[in-house]
Design a protein around this motif. Structure first.
Motif, PDB file in Angstrom:
ATOM      1  N   GLU A   1      39.239   5.028  16.117  1.00 10.24           N
ATOM      2  CA  GLU A   1      38.470   5.239  17.340  1.00 10.24           C
ATOM      3  C   GLU A   1      37.276   4.294  17.354  1.00 10.24           C
ATOM      4  O   GLU A   1      36.478   4.266  16.411  1.00 10.24           O
ATOM      5  CB  GLU A   1      37.998   6.690  17.444  1.00 10.24           C
ATOM      6  CG  GLU A   1      39.093   7.663  17.853  1.00 10.24           C
ATOM      7  CD  GLU A   1      38.515   8.983  18.345  1.00 10.24           C
ATOM      8  OE1 GLU A   1      37.284   9.194  18.231  1.00 10.24           O
ATOM      9  OE2 GLU A   1      39.303   9.808  18.840  1.00 10.24           O
ATOM     10  N   LEU A   2      37.171   3.527  18.429  1.00 10.00           N
ATOM     11  CA  LEU A   2      36.076   2.579  18.573  1.00 10.00           C
ATOM     12  C   LEU A   2      34.916   3.156  19.373  1.00 10.00           C
ATOM     13  O   LEU A   2      33.768   2.725  19.216  1.00 10.00           O
ATOM     14  CB  LEU A   2      36.577   1.304  19.268  1.00 10.00           C
ATOM     15  CG  LEU A   2      37.701   0.556  18.553  1.00 10.00           C
ATOM     16  CD1 LEU A   2      38.232  -0.562  19.439  1.00 10.00           C
ATOM     17  CD2 LEU A   2      37.219  -0.009  17.222  1.00 10.00           C
ATOM     18  N   VAL A   3      35.227   4.126  20.240  1.00 13.45           N
ATOM     19  CA  VAL A   3      34.245   4.688  21.164  1.00 13.45           C
ATOM     20  C   VAL A   3      34.236   6.203  21.034  1.00 13.45           C
ATOM     21  O   VAL A   3      35.300   6.828  20.884  1.00 13.45           O
ATOM     22  CB  VAL A   3      34.568   4.268  22.617  1.00 13.45           C
ATOM     23  CG1 VAL A   3      33.668   4.996  23.607  1.00 13.45           C
ATOM     24  CG2 VAL A   3      34.432   2.763  22.780  1.00 13.45           C
ATOM     25  N   ASP A   4      33.048   6.806  21.068  1.00 16.11           N
ATOM     26  CA  ASP A   4      32.915   8.258  21.107  1.00 16.11           C
ATOM     27  C   ASP A   4      33.096   8.689  22.559  1.00 16.11           C
ATOM     28  O   ASP A   4      32.168   8.601  23.368  1.00 16.11           O
ATOM     29  CB  ASP A   4      31.538   8.670  20.584  1.00 16.11           C
ATOM     30  CG  ASP A   4      31.372  10.188  20.520  1.00 16.11           C
ATOM     31  OD1 ASP A   4      32.208  10.901  21.107  1.00 16.11           O
ATOM     32  OD2 ASP A   4      30.406  10.656  19.891  1.00 16.11           O
ATOM     33  N   HIS A   5      34.297   9.141  22.897  1.00 14.46           N
ATOM     34  CA  HIS A   5      34.646   9.455  24.281  1.00 14.46           C
ATOM     35  C   HIS A   5      33.954  10.713  24.785  1.00 14.46           C
ATOM     36  O   HIS A   5      33.975  10.987  25.990  1.00 14.46           O
ATOM     37  CB  HIS A   5      36.158   9.617  24.405  1.00 14.46           C
ATOM     38  CG  HIS A   5      36.925   8.381  24.053  1.00 14.46           C
ATOM     39  ND1 HIS A   5      37.280   7.432  24.989  1.00 14.46           N
ATOM     40  CD2 HIS A   5      37.385   7.924  22.864  1.00 14.46           C
ATOM     41  CE1 HIS A   5      37.948   6.458  24.401  1.00 14.46           C
ATOM     42  NE2 HIS A   5      38.021   6.728  23.099  1.00 14.46           N
ATOM     43  N   SER A   6      33.343  11.485  23.911  1.00 15.02           N
ATOM     44  CA  SER A   6      32.721  12.741  24.333  1.00 15.02           C
ATOM     45  C   SER A   6      31.309  12.547  24.841  1.00 15.02           C
ATOM     46  O   SER A   6      30.694  13.487  25.357  1.00 15.02           O
ATOM     47  CB  SER A   6      32.697  13.731  23.160  1.00 15.02           C
ATOM     48  OG  SER A   6      31.838  13.256  22.123  1.00 15.02           O
ATOM     49  N   ARG A   7      30.749  11.332  24.717  1.00 12.92           N
ATOM     50  CA  ARG A   7      29.357  11.100  25.092  1.00 12.92           C
ATOM     51  C   ARG A   7      29.268  10.212  26.326  1.00 12.92           C
ATOM     52  O   ARG A   7      30.105   9.336  26.545  1.00 12.92           O
ATOM     53  CB  ARG A   7      28.593  10.460  23.925  1.00 12.92           C
ATOM     54  CG  ARG A   7      28.689  11.284  22.647  1.00 12.92           C
ATOM     55  CD  ARG A   7      27.854  10.707  21.538  1.00 12.92           C
ATOM     56  NE  ARG A   7      26.418  10.828  21.811  1.00 12.92           N
ATOM     57  CZ  ARG A   7      25.482  10.528  20.931  1.00 12.92           C
ATOM     58  NH1 ARG A   7      25.831  10.095  19.726  1.00 12.92           N
ATOM     59  NH2 ARG A   7      24.212  10.639  21.227  1.00 12.92           N
ATOM     60  N   ARG A   8      28.276  10.463  27.160  1.00 19.46           N
ATOM     61  CA  ARG A   8      28.015   9.670  28.351  1.00 19.46           C
ATOM     62  C   ARG A   8      26.538   9.293  28.372  1.00 19.46           C
ATOM     63  O   ARG A   8      25.685  10.173  28.334  1.00 19.46           O
ATOM     64  CB  ARG A   8      28.380  10.453  29.622  1.00 19.46           C
ATOM     65  CG  ARG A   8      29.853  10.762  29.772  1.00 19.46           C
ATOM     66  CD  ARG A   8      30.667   9.460  30.005  1.00 19.46           C
ATOM     67  NE  ARG A   8      32.082   9.759  30.209  1.00 19.46           N
ATOM     68  CZ  ARG A   8      32.964   9.905  29.245  1.00 19.46           C
ATOM     69  NH1 ARG A   8      32.561   9.780  27.984  1.00 19.46           N
ATOM     70  NH2 ARG A   8      34.223  10.153  29.506  1.00 19.46           N
ATOM     71  N   PRO A   9      26.176   7.989  28.428  1.00 16.93           N
ATOM     72  CA  PRO A   9      27.126   6.889  28.425  1.00 16.93           C
ATOM     73  C   PRO A   9      27.871   6.793  27.092  1.00 16.93           C
ATOM     74  O   PRO A   9      27.388   7.286  26.077  1.00 16.93           O
ATOM     75  CB  PRO A   9      26.241   5.654  28.634  1.00 16.93           C
ATOM     76  CG  PRO A   9      24.898   6.059  28.123  1.00 16.93           C
ATOM     77  CD  PRO A   9      24.772   7.517  28.448  1.00 16.93           C
TER      78      PRO A   9
ATOM     79  N   LEU B   1      29.421   3.603  20.782  1.00 17.88           N
ATOM     80  CA  LEU B   1      30.369   3.129  19.785  1.00 17.88           C
ATOM     81  C   LEU B   1      30.322   4.002  18.541  1.00 17.88           C
ATOM     82  O   LEU B   1      29.260   4.489  18.136  1.00 17.88           O
ATOM     83  CB  LEU B   1      30.057   1.684  19.401  1.00 17.88           C
ATOM     84  CG  LEU B   1      30.118   0.639  20.514  1.00 17.88           C
ATOM     85  CD1 LEU B   1      29.837  -0.743  19.946  1.00 17.88           C
ATOM     86  CD2 LEU B   1      31.446   0.664  21.234  1.00 17.88           C
ATOM     87  N   THR B   2      31.474   4.203  17.934  1.00 19.12           N
ATOM     88  CA  THR B   2      31.540   4.838  16.622  1.00 19.12           C
ATOM     89  C   THR B   2      31.072   3.823  15.585  1.00 19.12           C
ATOM     90  O   THR B   2      30.928   2.627  15.887  1.00 19.12           O
ATOM     91  CB  THR B   2      32.979   5.258  16.312  1.00 19.12           C
ATOM     92  OG1 THR B   2      33.793   4.065  16.255  1.00 19.12           O
ATOM     93  CG2 THR B   2      33.526   6.203  17.371  1.00 19.12           C
TER      94      THR B   2
END
Length: 323
Positions: A51-59, A62-63
């Protein structure tokens, strides 16, 4: 991990997402739909099995793996863009001498690449290249001591000078990280000091003229002739400044410590152009202008827009309909 499924498009999408933290803004930047951006990211993460991006956070953020990967991606895309630019072939075999001056803003990246491209295209030619300020280059081209000059536009063109527009370079704010500057929150004269460019420089003249039009007066305390020294002072929290994205991109080492933002007053920009005299007009300056547009787009403008999406539509190539 397999490299199967890793595409240049996927890397470009990841670069845009990493810079903006937004699928919508990455879609605008890459010209893709939002579902396509999300799919490109999923494909890349699947190919890398991480996983490259923490999809649970907005904006989006990056992990740790994404942060490591981002630096590699930026370097890889930079090399690919450089290769695209350097594939340009110019027919300069007939040229017996060429003297060209280039604004010193491009010393770090563009000038070395243009020098090698020109050297490869010139055979048996006496070749001279110098770097100087825009004011100095304007005087040299007017006196015909140079055949070509690439610089910021200094004002009305003298008679006999031909201009090939290359790029529009809008002005913007750069403040120390953590300082919020916006259209609703312009810097107050009695707060963080304003760091000026040295007053004899063209960029300083343009900035001061625009500040005068706003009616805002900032104390005349700091005046710095070196762009990198100016950015270093901003990074240290000494003050804020007004610069352009092409200047900002030169100071990459300070990007983690500064915060760019749109101007909090009426926007303005400078124009970068190639200049020559009317007795040198023709295919040579046209070919070199086309090459410069590619170099500027690939090496500076595209990376700048990925990092600074608020410049979309303002920072742009000029005059190149076929690039």
């Amino acid at each position: 991990m397999s490299t199967k499924g890793i595409t240049i498009r996927g890397l470009e999408v990841f670069e845009a997402l990493a810079a903006s933290g937004s699928v919508a803004r990455a879609a605008e930047r890459t010209g893709l739909s939002q579902p396509s951006v999300s799919q490109q990211l999923r494909n890349l993460e699947t190919a890398l099995d991480v996983e490259l991006v923490d999809h649970s956070r907005r904006p989006m953020q990056l992990t740790p793996a994404g942060k490591l990967f981002r630096a590699r991606v930026e370097n890889a895309l930079s090399e690919i863009r450089a290769a695209q630019s350097e594939l340009t072939v110019m027919d300069l075999a007939h040229v017996t001498s060429l003297s060209i001056g280039i604004i010193d803003d491009f010393d770090d990246n563009i000038t070395p690449r243009l020098a090698t491209i020109l050297a490869d295209s010139l055979t048996g030619c006496r070749f001279r290249m110098i770097t100087a300020s825009s004011h100095e280059l304007a005087a040299l081209i007017a006196d015909k001591e140079l055949q070509l000059a690439i610089s910021a536009r200094t004002g009305d063109m003298p008679e006999g000078i031909i201009e090939y527009p290359l790029a529009r370079d809008p002005f913007m704010i750069v403040a120390p990280r953590g300082h919020t500057i916006s259209a609703d929150n312009p810097p107050a004269p009695d707060q963080l000091p304003f760091l000026r460019y040295e007053k004899q420089q063209l960029i300083s003249t343009q900035i001061e003229a625009q500040l005068a039009r706003t009616g805002i007066t900032y104390p005349d305390r700091f005046e710095i002739g070196s762009h990198l020294a100016l950015m270093a002072m901003v990074a240290r929290g000494i003050g804020w400044t007004i610069t352009t994205p092409l200047g900002y991109m030169r100071a990459h080492r300070f990007h983690s410590e500064v915060q760019p933002a749109p101007l909090p007053f009426e926007p303005f920009s400078r124009q970068i152009s190639l200049f020559t005299t009317d007795d040198w007009a023709g295919t040579v300056p046209d070919d070199i202008a086309r090459t410069m547009r590619r170099l500027l787009k690939n090496q500076m403008i595209d990376p700048a827009l990925a990092e600074l999406p608020f410049l979309e539509g303002a920072l742009t190539i000029l005059g190149g309909h076929d690039d």
